[in-house]
Design a protein around this motif. Structure first.
Motif: not given
Length: 102
Positions: A47-51, A72-76, A92-101
């Motif tokens: 419950d603490e994650a978006d990515v 739960k719809g959270i990409p891994v 790594v940050l940019k990739r995380a933001l990319e997959i979160s979208k």
């Protein structure tokens, strides 16, 4: 705010990457929360994650992580080995933001 969780063997080496990611987020003006935990805590942190990003050293837990977070719809994703080794927080940050979208 995007909540990014990183999981590795003990949560220590990844914490250095988290610091670099936080600096990159600050420099880029991106509103994120980034935390690192040992992979043994994945089930407790759903419950603490978006990515969710996994350190390369624990890529063997990818199927387990996907079974916990993806319903739960959270990409891994496993962090790129080169980016991890170079501690390239911005990439790594940019990739995380990319997959979160997705």
């Amino acid at each position: 705010m995007t909540r990014i969780l990183l999981f590795c063997a003990a949560g220590m080496s990844t914490s250095m990457l988290v610091s670099k990611m936080k600096k990159a987020a600050n420099d880029l003006g991106v509103d994120v929360s980034i935390e690192a935990y040992p992979e043994s805590e994945m089930s407790k942190r759903v419950d603490e994650a978006d990515v969710v990003l996994l350190g390369p050293q624990v890529k063997f837990v990818l199927p387990k992580a996907k079974s916990i977070f993806e319903p739960k719809g959270i990409p891994v994703e496993v962090i790129n080995t080169m980016d991890y080794g170079m501690m390239n927080g911005e990439k790594v940050l940019k990739r995380a933001l990319e997959i979160s979208k997705k």
